[in-house]
Design an enzyme around this catalytic site. Structure first.
Site, short mmCIF file in Angstrom:
data_model
loop_
_atom_site.label_atom_id
_atom_site.label_comp_id
_atom_site.label_asym_id
_atom_site.label_seq_id
_atom_site.Cartn_x
_atom_site.Cartn_y
_atom_site.Cartn_z
N SER A 136 -1.32 13.86 6.38
CA SER A 136 -2.63 13.89 6.87
C SER A 136 -2.92 13.16 8.38
CB SER A 136 -3.36 12.90 5.97
OG SER A 136 -3.40 13.40 4.68
N GLU A 188 -4.47 8.76 11.53
CA GLU A 188 -3.50 7.95 10.46
C GLU A 188 -2.40 7.72 10.92
OE1 GLU A 188 -4.01 8.89 6.16
OE2 GLU A 188 -1.92 8.64 6.38
N ARG A 196 -5.25 2.78 3.56
CA ARG A 196 -4.39 3.44 4.42
C ARG A 196 -4.22 2.20 5.73
NH1 ARG A 196 -4.65 6.09 0.94
NH2 ARG A 196 -4.59 8.36 0.72
P1 FAD Z 1 7.98 5.37 9.67
O1 FAD Z 1 7.09 6.72 10.19
O2 FAD Z 1 9.39 5.37 10.06
O3 FAD Z 1 7.04 4.02 10.21
C1 FAD Z 1 5.68 4.17 9.99
C2 FAD Z 1 5.19 2.58 10.50
O4 FAD Z 1 5.58 1.77 9.88
C3 FAD Z 1 6.03 2.19 11.98
O5 FAD Z 1 4.71 1.42 12.50
C4 FAD Z 1 7.10 1.56 11.73
O6 FAD Z 1 7.34 0.79 12.80
C5 FAD Z 1 6.69 0.79 10.51
N1 FAD Z 1 7.82 0.19 9.65
C6 FAD Z 1 8.71 1.21 9.06
N2 FAD Z 1 9.60 0.46 8.29
C7 FAD Z 1 9.33 -0.70 8.34
C8 FAD Z 1 9.80 -2.15 8.01
N3 FAD Z 1 10.90 -2.15 7.24
N4 FAD Z 1 9.20 -3.14 8.08
C9 FAD Z 1 8.20 -3.32 9.00
N5 FAD Z 1 7.56 -2.08 9.66
C10 FAD Z 1 8.26 -1.18 9.32
N6 FAD Z 1 0.98 8.65 3.28
C11 FAD Z 1 0.22 8.31 2.25
O7 FAD Z 1 -0.28 7.26 2.35
N7 FAD Z 1 0.13 8.96 1.26
C12 FAD Z 1 0.61 10.15 0.91
O8 FAD Z 1 0.54 10.82 0.06
C13 FAD Z 1 1.41 10.80 2.05
N8 FAD Z 1 1.88 11.89 1.85
C14 FAD Z 1 2.76 12.45 2.96
C15 FAD Z 1 2.98 13.81 3.05
C16 FAD Z 1 3.59 14.07 4.04
C17 FAD Z 1 4.39 15.69 3.86
C18 FAD Z 1 4.38 13.32 5.12
C19 FAD Z 1 5.16 14.02 6.42
C20 FAD Z 1 3.73 12.22 5.27
C21 FAD Z 1 2.91 11.64 4.12
N9 FAD Z 1 2.46 10.29 4.23
C22 FAD Z 1 1.64 10.03 3.22
C23 FAD Z 1 2.50 9.54 5.55
C24 FAD Z 1 4.31 8.75 5.37
O9 FAD Z 1 4.97 9.49 4.58
C25 FAD Z 1 3.89 7.23 4.69
O10 FAD Z 1 3.08 6.55 5.70
C26 FAD Z 1 5.38 6.53 4.90
O11 FAD Z 1 5.15 5.38 4.26
C27 FAD Z 1 6.01 6.27 6.17
O12 FAD Z 1 7.26 5.84 5.50
P2 FAD Z 1 8.37 6.14 6.97
O13 FAD Z 1 9.51 5.25 6.25
O14 FAD Z 1 8.77 7.31 7.31
O15 FAD Z 1 7.92 5.19 8.26
P1 NAP Z 2 -7.61 16.88 -2.51
O1 NAP Z 2 -7.23 16.70 -3.75
O2 NAP Z 2 -7.59 18.42 -1.89
O3 NAP Z 2 -8.80 15.86 -2.09
C1 NAP Z 2 -9.31 15.78 -0.97
C2 NAP Z 2 -9.65 14.41 -0.53
O4 NAP Z 2 -10.82 13.82 -1.43
C3 NAP Z 2 -8.55 13.39 -0.55
O5 NAP Z 2 -7.99 13.10 0.33
C4 NAP Z 2 -8.93 12.33 -1.59
O6 NAP Z 2 -9.03 11.11 -0.95
C5 NAP Z 2 -10.23 12.56 -1.98
N1 NAP Z 2 -10.54 12.85 -3.38
C6 NAP Z 2 -10.09 13.73 -4.21
N2 NAP Z 2 -10.31 13.41 -5.70
C7 NAP Z 2 -10.98 12.25 -5.61
C8 NAP Z 2 -11.24 11.23 -6.45
N3 NAP Z 2 -11.33 11.73 -7.90
N4 NAP Z 2 -11.60 10.04 -6.15
C9 NAP Z 2 -11.63 9.58 -5.14
N5 NAP Z 2 -11.07 10.34 -3.99
C10 NAP Z 2 -10.83 11.57 -4.24
O7 NAP Z 2 -6.45 16.07 -1.55
P2 NAP Z 2 -5.18 16.44 -1.09
O8 NAP Z 2 -4.97 16.83 0.40
O9 NAP Z 2 -4.31 17.56 -2.24
O10 NAP Z 2 -4.04 15.27 -1.56
C11 NAP Z 2 -3.81 14.79 -2.62
C12 NAP Z 2 -3.42 13.30 -2.64
O11 NAP Z 2 -2.32 13.08 -1.87
C13 NAP Z 2 -4.96 12.39 -1.95
O12 NAP Z 2 -4.82 11.13 -2.63
C14 NAP Z 2 -4.28 12.16 -0.57
O13 NAP Z 2 -4.84 11.12 -0.16
C15 NAP Z 2 -2.62 12.19 -0.66
N6 NAP Z 2 -1.85 12.61 0.61
C16 NAP Z 2 -1.92 11.79 1.51
C17 NAP Z 2 -1.40 12.16 2.62
C18 NAP Z 2 -1.14 11.28 4.02
O14 NAP Z 2 -0.43 11.51 4.89
N7 NAP Z 2 -1.74 10.23 4.01
C19 NAP Z 2 -0.91 13.42 2.75
C20 NAP Z 2 -0.94 14.34 1.75
C21 NAP Z 2 -1.45 13.98 0.49
P3 NAP Z 2 -7.85 10.20 -0.87
O15 NAP Z 2 -6.93 10.45 0.13
O16 NAP Z 2 -8.34 8.72 -0.55
O17 NAP Z 2 -7.10 10.06 -2.12
#
Ligand code: FAD
Ligand code: NAP
Length: 341
Positions: free
Chosen positions: A238, A334, A167
């Protein structure tokens, strides 16, 4: 062609928490050629700049000083099709991430299915090296196309240049704001092989050898069951990263908390499930006025409407304090606060 800069723009519909936020100035960029123009404008009129994608990883304050640049460049290009069925696909920064995942599958290009239903834009995906269900963006990136604000030059960055980590990337922490990403080039495959290393996903697929489409559908099902839809309930996914701890700290914690959920890391340490830590402190489903902790996933903080970010950050601080007191583990936020404070 000239940039159309507006004053006093409401961003409440442009951030998934739905916080009321007002940009001092705002511009939408639809064409790559507008980036050098924007650079010249900013040299003549220095001010803070926030690049905005879908606003799904930002915690916005009420007043956003300076210029908000909405990256809206659209487009797709297949760059090469080698004999071994490995494809390079270039997608412009303003495209929706999820729609791009779906479209790649429709075109028989495989590799992004585990990352379905992540909100936001393609251009923001490298910022925190988005990851889910065992796959991270870095695993599928060929190169990043960007405009370097420091030098005023175009650049092509390799994955090694981007310092991708859990991340994290060079764009998020080391040099925030330096690169305006205008496209991401992926390495995808025509061969339908899938990654089922994540147990919950393997179980949800309901088949030993699912197709990439079945993986895509399973990911969408899992996510819809657990995560709030930002159109219905404000959130940024998250709110905290899963903390990484040493093997000795993990063993100490496991002796004290035998149910602890953790995963071994290649580095030798362990990744703790932050959602489990928060739940164990009794926070899951708790509400404080107009903000709260999601009922289905304690790692997601939600905004019920009419709150300001201070209330959400106060709740986050309480949770961090409790987790530190009980487990001796620090939770790192995050999403990014903007302005930082
Ligand atoms: P923004 O929120 O608009 O921007 C985020 C950052 O990126 C800011 O610093 C911005 O300045 C910068 N930025 C945006 N566009 C550019 C560009 N073109 N060039 C340079 N900088 C830029 N994240 C995960 O990693 N895994 C997930 O599973 C995940 N699940 C999510 C689920 C939900 C319901 C929500 C709401 C969020 C989730 N996220 C997840 C977080 C988020 O969706 C991601 O980080 C996504 O990539 C952000 O994209 P955005 O376009 O909305 O960025
Ligand atoms: P989950 O399945 O309930 O698991 C909880 C956490 O355990 C996850 O965050 C995941 O880490 C870790 N995990 C589970 N199984 C794993 C495996 N086999 N190996 C390594 N790590 C494992 O998680 P969840 O909340 O439903 O989310 C599912 C996936 O979507 C995850 O990968 C999560 O990162 C992603 N997610 C991300 C965001 C965001 O905003 N960043 C939001 C929603 C969902 P990791 O997070 O490192 O994968």
């Amino acid at each position: 062609m000239s940039l159309s800069i507006q004053e006093g723009v409401d961003l409440s519909a442009l951030n998934t928490l739905g916080f009321a936020a007002q940009a001092e100035r705002f511009v939408r960029v639809d064409k790559v050629e507008e980036l050098p123009q924007l650079h010249s404008y900013l040299q003549a009129h220095p001010q803070p700049v926030l690049l905005l994608g879908g606003g799904s990883n930002l915690v916005l304050g009420e007043h956003i000083p300076g210029l908000v640049v909405q990256m809206a460049i659209q487009g797709w290009e297949l760059l090469s099709e080698a004999e071994d069925e490995i494809i390079q696909l270039r997608v412009m920064a303003g495209e929706s991430w999820h729609s791009s995942v779906e479209k790649s599958l429709q075109q028989g290009l495989y590799g992004l299915e585990n990352l379905a239903l992540i909100p936001g834009t393609v251009g923001a995906a490298p910022i925190q090296n988005i990851g889910a269900y065992g796959v991270e963006l870095k695993d599928r990136v060929h190169s990043i196309q960007a405009f370097d604000r420091d030098t005023g030059d175009w650049c092509d960055l390799t994955p090694a240049d981007c310092a991708f980590a859990y991340r994290e990337s060079r764009f998020k922490s080391l040099e925030p704001g330096r690169y305006w990403i205008w496209a991401v080039t992926f390495t995808l495959s025509r061969r339908p092989c899938v990654d089922l290393s994540y147990q919950a996903l393997a179980q949800a697929c309901g088949s030993q050898s699912p197709t990439p489409w079945q993986v895509f559908e399973a990911v969408c099902r899992l996510r819809r069951a657990k995560l709030p839809d930002p159109k219905v309930l404000g959130n940024v996914g998250s709110f905290f990263k899963n903390p990484l701890v040493s093997a000795s700290q993990y063993e100490r914690l496991l002796r004290q908390f035998p149910d602890l959920v953790a995963y071994a890391e290649p580095s030798g340490g362990y990744k703790l499930a932050a959602g489990w830590l928060i739940d164990a402190c009794g926070w899951k489903g708790k509400r404080r006025e107009q903000v709260g902790v999601h009922t289905e996933q304690a790692l997601v903080l939600v905004h019920y409407g009419q709150a300001r970010r201070e209330e959400l950050l106060a709740l986050a601080a309480e949770i961090q304090k409790d987790v530190l007191m009980r487990f001796g583990v620090e939770l790192e936020q995050e999403p990014l606060n903007y302005p930082a404070y």
